[in-house]
Design a protein around this motif. Structure first.
Motif, PDB file in Angstrom:
ATOM      1  N   ASN A  66      11.777  21.219  -8.722  1.00  0.00           N
ATOM      2  CA  ASN A  66      11.624  21.557 -10.134  1.00  0.00           C
ATOM      3  C   ASN A  66      11.860  20.295 -10.946  1.00  0.00           C
ATOM      4  O   ASN A  66      12.165  19.245 -10.386  1.00  0.00           O
ATOM      5  CB  ASN A  66      12.583  22.677 -10.552  1.00  0.00           C
ATOM      6  N   ARG A  67      11.707  20.396 -12.256  1.00  0.00           N
ATOM      7  CA  ARG A  67      11.899  19.215 -13.094  1.00  0.00           C
ATOM      8  C   ARG A  67      13.088  19.426 -14.029  1.00  0.00           C
ATOM      9  O   ARG A  67      13.424  20.543 -14.414  1.00  0.00           O
ATOM     10  CB  ARG A  67      10.643  18.916 -13.886  1.00  0.00           C
ATOM     11  N   TRP A  68      13.692  18.320 -14.404  1.00  0.00           N
ATOM     12  CA  TRP A  68      14.777  18.331 -15.376  1.00  0.00           C
ATOM     13  C   TRP A  68      14.472  17.260 -16.410  1.00  0.00           C
ATOM     14  O   TRP A  68      14.314  16.091 -16.084  1.00  0.00           O
ATOM     15  CB  TRP A  68      16.125  18.053 -14.713  1.00  0.00           C
ATOM     16  N   PHE A  69      14.374  17.666 -17.658  1.00  0.00           N
ATOM     17  CA  PHE A  69      13.997  16.732 -18.703  1.00  0.00           C
ATOM     18  C   PHE A  69      15.183  15.851 -19.096  1.00  0.00           C
ATOM     19  O   PHE A  69      16.263  16.350 -19.409  1.00  0.00           O
ATOM     20  CB  PHE A  69      13.465  17.483 -19.918  1.00  0.00           C
ATOM     21  N   LEU A  70      14.962  14.544 -19.037  1.00  0.00           N
ATOM     22  CA  LEU A  70      15.957  13.554 -19.443  1.00  0.00           C
ATOM     23  C   LEU A  70      15.307  12.606 -20.450  1.00  0.00           C
ATOM     24  O   LEU A  70      14.983  11.459 -20.134  1.00  0.00           O
ATOM     25  CB  LEU A  70      16.461  12.762 -18.229  1.00  0.00           C
ATOM     26  N   PRO A  71      15.070  13.069 -21.680  1.00  0.00           N
ATOM     27  CA  PRO A  71      14.369  12.234 -22.669  1.00  0.00           C
ATOM     28  C   PRO A  71      15.137  10.957 -22.974  1.00  0.00           C
ATOM     29  O   PRO A  71      16.360  10.953 -23.043  1.00  0.00           O
ATOM     30  CB  PRO A  71      14.277  13.145 -23.893  1.00  0.00           C
ATOM     31  N   THR A  72      14.397   9.877 -23.144  1.00  0.00           N
ATOM     32  CA  THR A  72      15.031   8.576 -23.377  1.00  0.00           C
ATOM     33  C   THR A  72      15.375   8.346 -24.843  1.00  0.00           C
ATOM     34  O   THR A  72      16.383   7.718 -25.163  1.00  0.00           O
ATOM     35  CB  THR A  72      14.091   7.454 -22.898  1.00  0.00           C
ATOM     36  N   VAL A  73      14.526   8.854 -25.752  1.00  0.00           N
ATOM     37  CA  VAL A  73      14.752   8.646 -27.181  1.00  0.00           C
ATOM     38  C   VAL A  73      15.610   9.753 -27.770  1.00  0.00           C
ATOM     39  O   VAL A  73      16.509   9.506 -28.569  1.00  0.00           O
ATOM     40  CB  VAL A  73      13.406   8.556 -27.934  1.00  0.00           C
ATOM     41  N   GLY A  74      15.343  10.975 -27.362  1.00  0.00           N
ATOM     42  CA  GLY A  74      16.139  12.088 -27.858  1.00  0.00           C
ATOM     43  C   GLY A  74      15.622  12.686 -29.140  1.00  0.00           C
ATOM     44  O   GLY A  74      16.409  13.053 -30.029  1.00  0.00           O
ATOM     45  N   TRP A  75      14.285  12.776 -29.303  1.00  0.00           N
ATOM     46  CA  TRP A  75      13.738  13.499 -30.440  1.00  0.00           C
ATOM     47  C   TRP A  75      14.189  14.939 -30.376  1.00  0.00           C
ATOM     48  O   TRP A  75      14.505  15.472 -29.314  1.00  0.00           O
ATOM     49  CB  TRP A  75      12.218  13.440 -30.429  1.00  0.00           C
ATOM     50  N   MET A  76      14.199  15.616 -31.517  1.00  0.00           N
ATOM     51  CA  MET A  76      14.662  17.001 -31.549  1.00  0.00           C
ATOM     52  C   MET A  76      13.796  17.897 -30.657  1.00  0.00           C
ATOM     53  O   MET A  76      14.300  18.784 -29.964  1.00  0.00           O
ATOM     54  CB  MET A  76      14.678  17.517 -32.986  1.00  0.00           C
ATOM     55  N   GLY A  77      12.490  17.656 -30.657  1.00  0.00           N
ATOM     56  CA  GLY A  77      11.618  18.435 -29.794  1.00  0.00           C
ATOM     57  C   GLY A  77      11.962  18.256 -28.331  1.00  0.00           C
ATOM     58  O   GLY A  77      11.929  19.211 -27.541  1.00  0.00           O
ATOM     59  N   GLN A  98      14.468  20.388 -23.459  1.00  0.00           N
ATOM     60  CA  GLN A  98      15.477  20.180 -22.429  1.00  0.00           C
ATOM     61  C   GLN A  98      16.369  21.410 -22.287  1.00  0.00           C
ATOM     62  O   GLN A  98      16.683  21.859 -21.171  1.00  0.00           O
ATOM     63  CB  GLN A  98      16.326  18.955 -22.789  1.00  0.00           C
ATOM     64  N   VAL A  99      16.761  21.991 -23.428  1.00  0.00           N
ATOM     65  CA  VAL A  99      17.603  23.199 -23.403  1.00  0.00           C
ATOM     66  C   VAL A  99      16.824  24.379 -22.822  1.00  0.00           C
ATOM     67  O   VAL A  99      17.331  25.109 -21.949  1.00  0.00           O
ATOM     68  CB  VAL A  99      18.100  23.527 -24.827  1.00  0.00           C
ATOM     69  N   CYS A 100      15.603  24.582 -23.291  1.00  0.00           N
ATOM     70  CA  CYS A 100      14.795  25.706 -22.809  1.00  0.00           C
ATOM     71  C   CYS A 100      14.457  25.570 -21.333  1.00  0.00           C
ATOM     72  O   CYS A 100      14.339  26.566 -20.617  1.00  0.00           O
ATOM     73  CB  CYS A 100      13.508  25.811 -23.624  1.00  0.00           C
ATOM     74  N   ASN A 101      14.311  24.327 -20.866  1.00  0.00           N
ATOM     75  CA  ASN A 101      13.988  24.110 -19.459  1.00  0.00           C
ATOM     76  C   ASN A 101      15.109  24.608 -18.543  1.00  0.00           C
ATOM     77  O   ASN A 101      14.848  25.049 -17.413  1.00  0.00           O
ATOM     78  CB  ASN A 101      13.734  22.624 -19.205  1.00  0.00           C
ATOM     79  N   ALA A 102      16.345  24.539 -19.020  1.00  0.00           N
ATOM     80  CA  ALA A 102      17.465  25.033 -18.210  1.00  0.00           C
ATOM     81  C   ALA A 102      17.297  26.514 -17.915  1.00  0.00           C
ATOM     82  O   ALA A 102      17.559  26.977 -16.793  1.00  0.00           O
ATOM     83  CB  ALA A 102      18.783  24.773 -18.934  1.00  0.00           C
ATOM     84  N   ILE A 103      16.840  27.278 -18.919  1.00  0.00           N
ATOM     85  CA  ILE A 103      16.565  28.703 -18.706  1.00  0.00           C
ATOM     86  C   ILE A 103      15.487  28.863 -17.645  1.00  0.00           C
ATOM     87  O   ILE A 103      15.574  29.713 -16.760  1.00  0.00           O
ATOM     88  CB  ILE A 103      16.125  29.372 -20.020  1.00  0.00           C
ATOM     89  N   GLY A 104      14.474  28.003 -17.725  1.00  0.00           N
ATOM     90  CA  GLY A 104      13.374  28.068 -16.774  1.00  0.00           C
ATOM     91  C   GLY A 104      13.809  27.766 -15.356  1.00  0.00           C
ATOM     92  O   GLY A 104      13.382  28.432 -14.401  1.00  0.00           O
ATOM     93  N   VAL A 105      14.677  26.765 -15.184  1.00  0.00           N
ATOM     94  CA  VAL A 105      15.151  26.405 -13.839  1.00  0.00           C
ATOM     95  C   VAL A 105      15.905  27.569 -13.206  1.00  0.00           C
ATOM     96  O   VAL A 105      15.703  27.902 -12.034  1.00  0.00           O
ATOM     97  CB  VAL A 105      16.042  25.146 -13.900  1.00  0.00           C
ATOM     98  N   VAL A 106      16.780  28.209 -13.978  1.00  0.00           N
ATOM     99  CA  VAL A 106      17.538  29.351 -13.455  1.00  0.00           C
ATOM    100  C   VAL A 106      16.604  30.512 -13.129  1.00  0.00           C
ATOM    101  O   VAL A 106      16.703  31.133 -12.055  1.00  0.00           O
ATOM    102  CB  VAL A 106      18.621  29.794 -14.469  1.00  0.00           C
ATOM    103  N   THR A 107      15.699  30.821 -14.060  1.00  0.00           N
ATOM    104  CA  THR A 107      14.763  31.934 -13.849  1.00  0.00           C
ATOM    105  C   THR A 107      13.888  31.695 -12.630  1.00  0.00           C
ATOM    106  O   THR A 107      13.657  32.605 -11.816  1.00  0.00           O
ATOM    107  CB  THR A 107      13.877  32.121 -15.086  1.00  0.00           C
ATOM    108  N   MET A 108      13.380  30.472 -12.466  1.00  0.00           N
ATOM    109  CA  MET A 108      12.508  30.163 -11.345  1.00  0.00           C
ATOM    110  C   MET A 108      13.247  30.188 -10.019  1.00  0.00           C
ATOM    111  O   MET A 108      12.695  30.581  -8.988  1.00  0.00           O
ATOM    112  CB  MET A 108      11.839  28.808 -11.573  1.00  0.00           C
TER     113      MET A 108
END
Length: 424
Positions: free
Chosen positions: A174-185, A190-200
């Motif tokens: 699976n993937r884990w987002f580690l943005p380098t700049v940290g834009w709000m999007g 990154q937060v929503c992806n955590a839900i996806g990792v658990v669900t998957m």
């Protein structure tokens, strides 16, 4: 119902939701913290065909291709289909392969353009159908990889290791987002992806960006024909394995870093599209997922609003119930996310990959990102439920069901993809 009764109900409801979330997340945390990097002996490794479908040149394509070509694996080949010779990915791939001169690469690379653009599936599935027709019976495992995948040297070994068990038909990371700049999007995604990792993990939903499948499963399940009527590749794989009574195994050591940044608009579109794929291929479970998510996040948002209102008008006892309930739920969710992030970063470091620090501005933005993630996640789920037309890499599709897909129109990919806003 008085405000006090409502505050009591909201308090216990949020406590219950916090407990459920904690229990579900704990299963994934245990898997991540107890991960082992499985590597089979060279003599036991099956022959592998890695399939890569490209439309547009992602920012990490050149580096990602070099990584794929230099896996510590004795017998594998890479098969690439590019949208057209006019596609910006063509030059990147040709340059990358030519630079090796066939000397430094650990495998053979086959490059072709998409010959037939089927109108009953996505262009990615059209490409996969073409690639499956190219590989011969000597390949025992078919691996699907995404263009933005940054694999480490032992990625392929770890991915196919679970297939030593004859009961396992496919394995995925699976993937884990580690943005380098940290834009709000980026932080919201990154937060929503955590839900996806658990669900998957819990729902055994594979990620097609890092997925190994037994070649026998592909043949016996008729996966090639299924793909001619599909929008994505991973959903049909899950169905095929279930029909054959085989297991789908998550490989915790293959939680892969994605370092791309995006804005809020793209984060919302990205999440909507991912949830649309889930809704399409898990239609029987979708109503439960939708009701639970709307229930949790609806009560949470109402509780926050009532906590503020009661505080302002002087209803202190009621405000206390609302505040404590929402605080406990918020604290639980934030703690679980931090634990997942710690586990993910630990795994990525073990792969030998750099991990950015999580301090300063990004950390200060996180509470706001979590609140925005609530709103965006609800909006994306509702939109995914009613959405019929999806735009993906400049192509518009109509998706009415898992086998009811129509390609409506597409735009030429004349320029390279400059950011994550168009790459996923």
């Amino acid at each position: 119902m008085t405000l006090l009764h409502l505050a009591t109900f909201a308090f216990w409801a949020l406590i219950g939701f916090a407990v459920v979330n904690a229990l579900c997340t704990t299963f994934t945390l245990v898997a991540l913290f107890r991960h082992r990097r499985e590597r089979s002996d060279d003599r036991e490794l099956p022959r592998v065909a890695i399939l890569l479908c490209l439309r547009g040149a992602d920012p990490q394509l050149a580096g990602g291709l070099q990584r794929l070509m230099n896996q510590q694996y004795p017998d594998y080949e890479i098969f690439i289909v590019i949208d057209s010779e006019a596609d910006p990915a063509w030059g990147v791939v040709k340059q990358g392969v030519d630079d090796t001169g066939g000397k430094s690469a650990a495998c053979r690379v086959h490059i072709s353009t998409l010959r037939q653009r089927l109108e009953t599936c996505s262009l990615k599935c059209s490409s996969l159908v073409q690639l499956l027709d190219q590989i011969d019976d000597s390949f025992e495992v078919v691996v699907l990889a995404d263009s933005d995948l940054e694999s480490h040297p032992t990625w392929l070994r770890e991915l196919v290791a679970p297939l030593d068990d004859p009961r396992v038909g496919a394995a995925f990371g699976n993937r884990w987002f580690l943005p380098t700049v940290g834009w709000m999007g980026s932080l919201v995604r990154q937060v929503c992806n955590a839900i996806g990792v658990v669900t998957m993990h819990l729902g055994q939903i594979p990620w097609g960006g890092s997925l190994a499948i037994r070649a026998s499963v592909v043949k016996e399940s008729g996966l090639r024909e299924t793909l001619t009527r599909s929008i994505v590749d991973d959903g049909p794989v899950r169905v095929a394995l279930r029909e054959q009574g085989l297991k789908l195994q998550f490989v915790p050591s293959l939680l892969m870093a994605n370092r791309e940044d995006c804005d809020l608009r793209f984060a919302h579109n990205f999440l909507t599209r991912q949830l649309k794929w889930t809704q399409t291929y898990m239609s029987s479970q979708w109503p439960i997922m939708l009701v639970y998510t709307l229930g949790v996040l609806g009560i949470y948002m109402v509780t926050l609003v009532l906590a503020i209102v009661c505080t302002l008008v002087g209803y202190h006892e009621e405000a206390f119930g609302f505040v404590v309930g929402s605080a406990i739920y918020s604290g639980t969710v934030m703690t679980l996310w931090f634990l997942l992030d710690v586990a993910a970063r630990r795994i990525i470091r073990a792969q030998g990959e750099p991990v950015p620090g999580f301090i300063g501005v990004q950390l200060l933005k996180l509470p706001i990102a979590m609140l925005l993630a609530v709103v965006i996640h609800v909006s994306a789920m509702v939109r995914a439920t009613v959405l019929r037309r999806v735009i993906w890499r400049g192509v518009t599709y109509e998706v009415l069901g898992p086998k009811e897909v129509s390609l409506l129109n597409e735009e030429a990919m004349e320029t390279s993809l400059e950011s994550a806003n168009v790459s996923l």
